[in-house]
Scaffold this motif. Structure first.
Motif, PDB file in Angstrom:
ATOM      1  N   ILE A   1      39.969  39.642  40.784  1.00 56.52           N
ATOM      2  CA  ILE A   1      40.482  40.259  39.566  1.00 56.52           C
ATOM      3  C   ILE A   1      39.951  39.507  38.346  1.00 56.52           C
ATOM      4  N   ALA A   2      40.031  40.152  37.181  1.00 58.99           N
ATOM      5  CA  ALA A   2      39.695  39.455  35.933  1.00 58.99           C
ATOM      6  C   ALA A   2      40.872  38.577  35.528  1.00 58.99           C
ATOM      7  N   LYS A   3      42.084  39.140  35.688  1.00 62.41           N
ATOM      8  CA  LYS A   3      43.289  38.358  35.388  1.00 62.41           C
ATOM      9  C   LYS A   3      44.498  38.994  36.056  1.00 62.41           C
ATOM     10  N   GLY A   4      45.493  38.163  36.281  1.00 61.41           N
ATOM     11  CA  GLY A   4      46.766  38.612  36.826  1.00 61.41           C
ATOM     12  C   GLY A   4      47.878  38.065  35.958  1.00 61.41           C
ATOM     13  N   SER A   5      48.961  38.817  35.849  1.00 56.89           N
ATOM     14  CA  SER A   5      50.040  38.433  34.935  1.00 56.89           C
ATOM     15  C   SER A   5      50.921  37.311  35.461  1.00 56.89           C
ATOM     16  N   ALA A   6      50.961  37.124  36.777  1.00 56.81           N
ATOM     17  CA  ALA A   6      51.849  36.104  37.338  1.00 56.81           C
ATOM     18  C   ALA A   6      51.479  35.848  38.799  1.00 56.81           C
ATOM     19  N   ARG A   7      52.016  34.780  39.308  1.00 56.94           N
ATOM     20  CA  ARG A   7      51.879  34.431  40.720  1.00 56.94           C
ATOM     21  C   ARG A   7      52.633  35.459  41.565  1.00 56.94           C
ATOM     22  N   MET A   8      52.110  35.782  42.727  1.00 60.45           N
ATOM     23  CA  MET A   8      52.794  36.717  43.623  1.00 60.45           C
ATOM     24  C   MET A   8      53.983  36.003  44.270  1.00 60.45           C
ATOM     25  N   GLU A   9      55.175  36.472  43.948  1.00 57.66           N
ATOM     26  CA  GLU A   9      56.421  35.938  44.512  1.00 57.66           C
ATOM     27  C   GLU A   9      57.338  37.101  44.831  1.00 57.66           C
TER      28      GLU A   9
ATOM     29  N   PRO B   1      37.687  43.329  36.482  1.00 49.29           N
ATOM     30  CA  PRO B   1      36.640  43.160  35.474  1.00 49.29           C
ATOM     31  C   PRO B   1      35.850  44.427  35.179  1.00 49.29           C
ATOM     32  N   GLU B   2      35.768  45.345  36.133  1.00 50.81           N
ATOM     33  CA  GLU B   2      34.916  46.516  35.981  1.00 50.81           C
ATOM     34  C   GLU B   2      35.615  47.731  35.390  1.00 50.81           C
ATOM     35  N   PHE B   3      36.943  47.727  35.385  1.00 53.23           N
ATOM     36  CA  PHE B   3      37.683  48.932  35.028  1.00 53.23           C
ATOM     37  C   PHE B   3      38.702  48.623  33.933  1.00 53.23           C
ATOM     38  N   PRO B   4      38.959  49.565  33.035  1.00 53.35           N
ATOM     39  CA  PRO B   4      39.959  49.328  31.992  1.00 53.35           C
ATOM     40  C   PRO B   4      41.395  49.431  32.523  1.00 53.35           C
ATOM     41  N   ASP B   5      41.566  50.084  33.667  1.00 53.18           N
ATOM     42  CA  ASP B   5      42.911  50.295  34.217  1.00 53.18           C
ATOM     43  C   ASP B   5      43.549  48.979  34.644  1.00 53.18           C
TER      44      ASP B   5
ATOM     45  N   ALA C   1      33.587  34.117  50.434  1.00 55.09           N
ATOM     46  CA  ALA C   1      32.494  33.525  49.649  1.00 55.09           C
ATOM     47  C   ALA C   1      33.028  32.511  48.642  1.00 55.09           C
ATOM     48  N   TYR C   2      34.152  32.837  48.005  1.00 54.68           N
ATOM     49  CA  TYR C   2      34.751  31.930  47.026  1.00 54.68           C
ATOM     50  C   TYR C   2      35.245  30.648  47.692  1.00 54.68           C
ATOM     51  N   LEU C   3      36.021  30.795  48.755  1.00 50.00           N
ATOM     52  CA  LEU C   3      36.617  29.610  49.375  1.00 50.00           C
ATOM     53  C   LEU C   3      35.598  28.736  50.111  1.00 50.00           C
ATOM     54  N   GLU C   4      34.651  29.350  50.787  1.00 54.00           N
ATOM     55  CA  GLU C   4      33.699  28.568  51.575  1.00 54.00           C
ATOM     56  C   GLU C   4      32.496  28.082  50.762  1.00 54.00           C
ATOM     57  N   TYR C   5      32.086  28.856  49.731  1.00 60.40           N
ATOM     58  CA  TYR C   5      30.842  28.530  49.024  1.00 60.40           C
ATOM     59  C   TYR C   5      30.979  28.479  47.504  1.00 60.40           C
ATOM     60  N   ASN C   6      32.197  28.724  46.990  1.00 59.15           N
ATOM     61  CA  ASN C   6      32.462  28.726  45.546  1.00 59.15           C
ATOM     62  C   ASN C   6      31.561  29.717  44.801  1.00 59.15           C
ATOM     63  N   ILE C   7      31.402  30.898  45.387  1.00 60.33           N
ATOM     64  CA  ILE C   7      30.592  31.964  44.800  1.00 60.33           C
ATOM     65  C   ILE C   7      31.507  33.150  44.478  1.00 60.33           C
ATOM     66  N   ASN C   8      31.318  33.743  43.292  1.00 65.53           N
ATOM     67  CA  ASN C   8      32.044  34.957  42.933  1.00 65.53           C
ATOM     68  C   ASN C   8      31.112  36.151  43.165  1.00 65.53           C
ATOM     69  N   LEU C   9      31.277  36.825  44.302  1.00 61.11           N
ATOM     70  CA  LEU C   9      30.425  37.957  44.654  1.00 61.11           C
ATOM     71  C   LEU C   9      30.586  39.154  43.727  1.00 61.11           C
ATOM     72  N   ARG C  10      31.711  39.244  43.019  1.00 60.12           N
ATOM     73  CA  ARG C  10      31.959  40.405  42.157  1.00 60.12           C
ATOM     74  C   ARG C  10      31.194  40.336  40.850  1.00 60.12           C
ATOM     75  N   THR C  11      30.745  39.146  40.455  1.00 56.94           N
ATOM     76  CA  THR C  11      30.048  39.014  39.186  1.00 56.94           C
ATOM     77  C   THR C  11      28.868  39.986  39.132  1.00 56.94           C
ATOM     78  N   GLY C  12      28.979  40.976  38.274  1.00 55.24           N
ATOM     79  CA  GLY C  12      27.926  41.963  38.087  1.00 55.24           C
ATOM     80  C   GLY C  12      27.803  43.015  39.170  1.00 55.24           C
ATOM     81  N   ALA C  13      28.550  42.876  40.258  1.00 49.00           N
ATOM     82  CA  ALA C  13      28.383  43.765  41.408  1.00 49.00           C
ATOM     83  C   ALA C  13      28.745  45.223  41.105  1.00 49.00           C
ATOM     84  N   PHE C  14      29.682  45.431  40.194  1.00 41.21           N
ATOM     85  CA  PHE C  14      30.144  46.790  39.930  1.00 41.21           C
ATOM     86  C   PHE C  14      29.888  47.215  38.483  1.00 41.21           C
ATOM     87  N   ASP C  15      28.954  46.547  37.827  1.00 41.98           N
ATOM     88  CA  ASP C  15      28.621  46.926  36.455  1.00 41.98           C
ATOM     89  C   ASP C  15      28.151  48.367  36.364  1.00 41.98           C
ATOM     90  N   TYR C  16      27.543  48.872  37.417  1.00 42.86           N
ATOM     91  CA  TYR C  16      27.071  50.255  37.415  1.00 42.86           C
ATOM     92  C   TYR C  16      28.217  51.265  37.306  1.00 42.86           C
TER      93      TYR C  16
END
Length: 149
Positions: A34-42, A52-56, A131-146
């Motif tokens: 996600i781009a951001k979340g409002s709170a921790r899941m509890e 990041p890709e959608f205004p919704d 990918a994030y946990l094992e390699y510190n890579i964000n696969l979503r970066t740019g992936a859905f810009d189209y």
């Protein structure tokens, strides 16, 4: 009529507590999903996810959290359909298996469209988490810009 249900799973080479935190902590989740979340899941909270890709924005009603092995929430997983998502984490020592189930929808044209789209979405979530946990890579970066307007 049969109902459709999504199932997806992956093994991540990290301890269960680390995987759990990457899912429930919006700061960590913003590194791969996600781009951001409002709170921790509890349990009992409603949190908002912005992608990041959608205004919704998507409201997530957290039904239960049993650290570090289970998370359940409801969201509008399909237009005008509130669906339940179950995430189960299985401790494998130095690794964790994450299983996701979402459902259900009728076995009709709308349900098949949902099944295809959300199965792809949860497979992507799991690959991005790994990918994030094992390699510190964000696969979503740019992936859905189209998909942007």
């Amino acid at each position: 009529m049969n109902h459709l249900e999504i199932k997806a799973a992956i093994q991540i080479a990290k301890p269960i507590q680390e995987v759990f935190e990457a899912i429930v902590d919006p700061q960590k989740m913003s590194n791969y999903f996600i781009a951001k979340g409002s709170a921790r899941m509890e349990t009992g909270k409603t949190v908002t996810w912005q992608f990041p890709e959608f205004p919704d924005q998507f409201n997530i009603t957290v039904l239960s959290v049993s650290a570090p092995s289970a998370i359940a929430f409801e969201w509008e997983g399909a237009k005008d359909h509130v669906l339940k998502v179950d995430m189960q984490l299985q401790d494998k020592g130095a690794a964790t298996v994450v299983r996701i189930t979402e459902g259900t929808m009728p076995n009709d044209e709308e349900g098949i469209k949902w099944l295809r789209g959300n199965t792809e979405g949860w497979a992507n979530f799991l690959a991005c988490l790994k990918a994030y946990l094992e390699y510190n890579i964000n696969l979503r970066t740019g992936a859905f810009d189209y998909m942007k307007g």
